[in-house]
Each structure stands twice: as C-alpha cells, then as structure tokens.
Enzyme design. Structure first.
Site, short mmCIF file in Angstrom:
data_model
loop_
_atom_site.label_atom_id
_atom_site.label_comp_id
_atom_site.label_asym_id
_atom_site.label_seq_id
_atom_site.Cartn_x
_atom_site.Cartn_y
_atom_site.Cartn_z
N ASP A 66 0.87 -1.18 0.00
CA ASP A 66 0.00 0.00 0.00
C ASP A 66 0.91 1.23 0.00
O ASP A 66 1.64 1.45 0.98
CB ASP A 66 -0.88 -0.05 1.26
CG ASP A 66 -1.85 1.13 1.35
OD1 ASP A 66 -1.60 2.17 0.72
OD2 ASP A 66 -2.84 0.98 2.07
N ALA B 83 -6.91 18.59 -7.52
CA ALA B 83 -5.84 19.31 -6.82
C ALA B 83 -4.61 18.42 -6.64
O ALA B 83 -3.47 18.86 -6.80
CB ALA B 83 -6.35 19.81 -5.47
N TYR C 262 -9.38 15.46 -5.95
CA TYR C 262 -8.67 14.63 -6.93
C TYR C 262 -7.84 15.51 -7.86
O TYR C 262 -6.65 15.28 -8.07
CB TYR C 262 -9.67 13.79 -7.72
CG TYR C 262 -9.05 13.00 -8.85
CD1 TYR C 262 -8.36 11.83 -8.62
CD2 TYR C 262 -9.17 13.44 -10.17
CE1 TYR C 262 -7.78 11.11 -9.66
CE2 TYR C 262 -8.60 12.73 -11.22
CZ TYR C 262 -7.91 11.56 -10.96
OH TYR C 262 -7.36 10.86 -11.98
N LYS D 60 -3.71 15.99 -8.59
CA LYS D 60 -3.06 15.77 -9.89
C LYS D 60 -2.31 17.02 -10.34
O LYS D 60 -1.22 16.93 -10.92
CB LYS D 60 -4.09 15.33 -10.93
CG LYS D 60 -4.70 13.95 -10.63
CD LYS D 60 -3.65 12.85 -10.59
CE LYS D 60 -4.26 11.47 -10.50
NZ LYS D 60 -3.27 10.39 -10.52
N ASN E 98 1.83 5.37 -10.75
CA ASN E 98 0.54 5.31 -11.45
C ASN E 98 -0.64 5.10 -10.51
O ASN E 98 -1.77 5.48 -10.84
CB ASN E 98 0.61 4.16 -12.48
CG ASN E 98 -0.75 3.78 -13.02
OD1 ASN E 98 -1.31 4.49 -13.85
ND2 ASN E 98 -1.29 2.66 -12.54
N1 LIG Z 1 -9.09 6.19 -16.20
C1 LIG Z 1 -9.08 7.49 -16.41
O1 LIG Z 1 -10.00 8.04 -17.05
C2 LIG Z 1 -7.95 8.33 -15.89
C3 LIG Z 1 -7.86 9.65 -16.34
C4 LIG Z 1 -6.84 10.44 -15.88
C5 LIG Z 1 -5.92 9.92 -14.99
N2 LIG Z 1 -6.02 8.63 -14.55
C6 LIG Z 1 -5.01 8.16 -13.60
O2 LIG Z 1 -4.39 7.01 -14.12
C7 LIG Z 1 -3.92 6.20 -13.04
C8 LIG Z 1 -4.40 4.77 -13.25
O3 LIG Z 1 -5.80 4.76 -13.22
P1 LIG Z 1 -6.71 3.66 -13.93
O4 LIG Z 1 -7.73 4.38 -14.70
O5 LIG Z 1 -5.87 2.63 -14.58
O6 LIG Z 1 -7.52 3.09 -12.68
P2 LIG Z 1 -7.36 1.80 -11.77
O7 LIG Z 1 -7.40 0.60 -12.64
O8 LIG Z 1 -8.36 1.94 -10.69
O9 LIG Z 1 -5.89 1.95 -11.22
C9 LIG Z 1 -5.55 2.40 -9.98
C10 LIG Z 1 -4.57 1.38 -9.42
O10 LIG Z 1 -3.97 1.93 -8.26
C11 LIG Z 1 -3.92 0.92 -7.28
N3 LIG Z 1 -3.91 1.57 -5.98
C12 LIG Z 1 -4.85 2.41 -5.49
N4 LIG Z 1 -4.53 2.78 -4.24
C13 LIG Z 1 -3.36 2.17 -3.95
C14 LIG Z 1 -2.52 2.17 -2.83
N5 LIG Z 1 -2.83 2.87 -1.72
N6 LIG Z 1 -1.38 1.46 -2.86
C15 LIG Z 1 -1.05 0.75 -3.96
N7 LIG Z 1 -1.80 0.72 -5.07
C16 LIG Z 1 -2.95 1.42 -5.06
C17 LIG Z 1 -5.15 0.07 -7.50
O11 LIG Z 1 -4.97 -1.26 -7.03
P3 LIG Z 1 -5.46 -1.76 -5.57
O12 LIG Z 1 -6.81 -1.13 -5.33
O13 LIG Z 1 -5.50 -3.24 -5.71
O14 LIG Z 1 -4.41 -1.31 -4.62
C18 LIG Z 1 -5.25 0.06 -9.01
O15 LIG Z 1 -4.52 -1.01 -9.56
C19 LIG Z 1 -4.47 6.83 -11.76
O16 LIG Z 1 -3.45 7.61 -11.16
C20 LIG Z 1 -5.58 7.72 -12.26
O17 LIG Z 1 -5.83 8.81 -11.40
C21 LIG Z 1 -7.02 7.82 -14.98
#
Ligand SMILES: NC(=O)c1ccc[n+]([C@@H]2O[C@H](COP(=O)([O-])OP(=O)(O)OC[C@H]3O[C@@H](n4cnc5c(N)ncnc54)[C@H](OP(=O)(O)O)[C@@H]3O)[C@@H](O)[C@H]2O)c1
Length: 248
Positions: free
Chosen positions: A56, A151, A149, A153, A83
């Site tokens: 974590d 803020a 969120y 980023k 990420n």
């Molecule tokens: N999808 C979009 O539209 C979008 C747009 C802009 C930016 N982003 C950014 O892209 C990144 C990836 O997002 P995604 O869309 O691929 O979503 P996602 O699949 O929900 O990815 C987030 C990942 O972070 C892990 N995570 C969350 N909290 C954690 C913690 N405390 N320790 C370790 N791992 C943690 C989660 O796994 P666990 O819960 O198993 O720990 C999950 O694998 C994020 O930073 C998100 O803000 C996404």
C-alpha cells in the site's frame, strides 16, 4: 543490452497493467505493485518478466519496501511509474476527511516517498520517473464535485517540474503523462454504477476531438515511450494524452 527494470504502482489493473505488459513485451523486467494480490497475479499471468508485490503506497516505509523488492528481484532500477491513484467525488460542502486524506496519501504522499526511496538506484541507472497525473489538471478550468482529486493531480505535475530540476544533476529524468478519459473501469471503483460509468464515458466521448475515450493501451504507449532512454533530452514535461479534450 542489459534489460531495464521498472516499478509500476497500480500495475494490477487499467493503465498500469497495460504499461506493465508493454514494458515486458519490449524486454524490460517489471515489478507491479498494488494492494490486491489477485489483480497483480492476473496482470503477471503468462508474463515471465513481470513480478508482483502487495504493498500500500500510503503506508510509511512502503517506498523502501517496494524499492528493496525490485532490487532484490532484479538488481537495478531504471524506471519508476507512479501510477496508483484514487478519487472520490464530493462537493466541498460534503468533503469527507478520510476520503480527502486517502486521495492526498495515494496520489501525492505515496509517490513522493516512493520516489525518495528510489533516488540512489535511479541515479545509478540514469533512470526516469513517470508520474501519471490527469489531463483535467492542465488548464484553468474547475471540476465541480471533484476538487480534491484534481488538486492532487495538479500538485503531482508540480512535483514533476520541481523534481526534474532537482534531479537533473543526478541524471534522473522526471515526466508526467496526463491521461484524458480512459476506459479502465476506474469510475466503478470510485463509486459509480456500471450504467453511470458507461453514460459518463459516452458523454465525454462526444466532446473529445479525436471522437472516442482512450484505451489503457493508448496511455501505456506514452508511458513506455517517455521512459525510453532515447528520449533522454526531455525532462519536466507534462504530456497530455487526451485526444485533444483539454484544448476544448
Ligand atoms: N481512467 C481514467 O479516465 C484516468 C484519467 C486520468 C488519470 N487517470 C489516472 O491514471 C492512473 C491509473 O488509473 P486507472 O484508470 O488505470 O484506474 P485503476 O485501474 O483503478 O488503477 C488504480 C490502481 O492503483 C492501485 N492503488 C490504489 N490505491 C493504492 C494504494 N494505496 N497502494 C497501492 N496501489 C494502489 C489500485 O490497485 P489496488 O486497489 O488493488 O491497490 C489500481 O490497480 C491513476 O493515477 C488515475 O488517477 C485515470
């Protein structure tokens, strides 16, 4: 050429998983990190070059734990992809303290201390930090009901620019990839129903100049490309990967 070693937080799902597969396909060795063993194992399944670590990033000492695991497994560290991220929708009047702290801890504090723990290894390898922020943080527009969120980023992008200058003398590059709307299922993980998330994606797609939301692979290509040593003259950049949405 010595294979490179890559840490990807949140590498079990979505953008992180797609990036892990892309790094591995080009011959790099990857450690995917997250809190859910099953997701990490699914990401690594069938990929000899991907190992997993349950951690974590919000916990004190997580940075050291993750970097030590990568060095123990592979002996070097070339790329850190910050990420892992989380978001909770709420207007200011309804901000919840725990949810606010969780977003700050996951999206900002975790990446800072993971990067800190990785500095010596990245310096030894002439490595790169890739912070995954969000295209929504780039302009001057506000995002009602999602202030914390965005803020985090926007602040992550400031980390990128500041660390780029601080770490250039140590030979470490730092960049941000700022995805636009990407169909990873993240909406459902932050509280939307499946129907609400689909409607959200469809609504946004109508506003995107390239006419569709991103796939995780669209974003992963930019993560691997910006981390490529051939890109050695770029540092401090925040690269929107959003189909042009932030320009509208
Ligand atoms: N999808 C979009 O539209 C979008 C747009 C802009 C930016 N982003 C950014 O892209 C990144 C990836 O997002 P995604 O869309 O691929 O979503 P996602 O699949 O929900 O990815 C987030 C990942 O972070 C892990 N995570 C969350 N909290 C954690 C913690 N405390 N320790 C370790 N791992 C943690 C989660 O796994 P666990 O819960 O198993 O720990 C999950 O694998 C994020 O930073 C998100 O803000 C996404």
């Amino acid at each position: 050429m010595t294979p490179r070693t890559v840490i990807i937080t949140g590498g079990g799902t979505g953008i992180g998983r797609a990036a892990a597969h892309r790094f591995a396909a080009q011959g790099d060795r990857v450690l995917v990190v997250g809190r859910t063993a099953a997701a990490l194992e699914a990401a690594a399944d069938g990929h000899d070059r991907i190992r997993t670590l349950v951690a974590d990033v919000t916990e004190p000492g997580a940075g050291e734990k993750v970097v030590e695991a990568a060095l123990r497994a592979y002996g070097r560290l070339d790329v850190l992809v910050n990420n892992a991220g989380t978001g909770t929708f709420a207007p200011l009047a309804k901000l919840d303290r725990d949810a606010t702290q969780q977003q700050l801890a996951t999206n900002l504090v975790g990446p800072a201390f993971l990067a800190q723990a990785a500095l010596d290894a990245l310096e030894a390898a002439g490595g790169t930090i890739v912070n995954v922020s969000s295209a929504g943080s780039l302009g001057i527009q506000g995002f009602p009901d999602n202030s914390v969120y965005w803020a985090t980023k926007a602040a992550l992008n400031h980390f990128t620019r500041t660390w780029a200058v601080e770490l250039a003398p140590r030979g470490i590059r730092v960049v941000s990839v700022a995805p636009g709307v990407t169909d990873t299922g993240i909406g459902e993980r932050v509280g939307m129903s499946a129907d609400e998330y689909r409607a959200f994606l469809d609504r946004l797609a109508e506003r995107i100049p390239l006419g569709r939301v991103a796939t995780p692979e669209d974003v992963a290509w930019w993560i691997t490309t910006l981390a490529d040593p051939a890109g050695r003259y770029m540092t401090g950049a925040v690269v929107p990967v959003d189909g042009g949405l932030s320009l509208t």
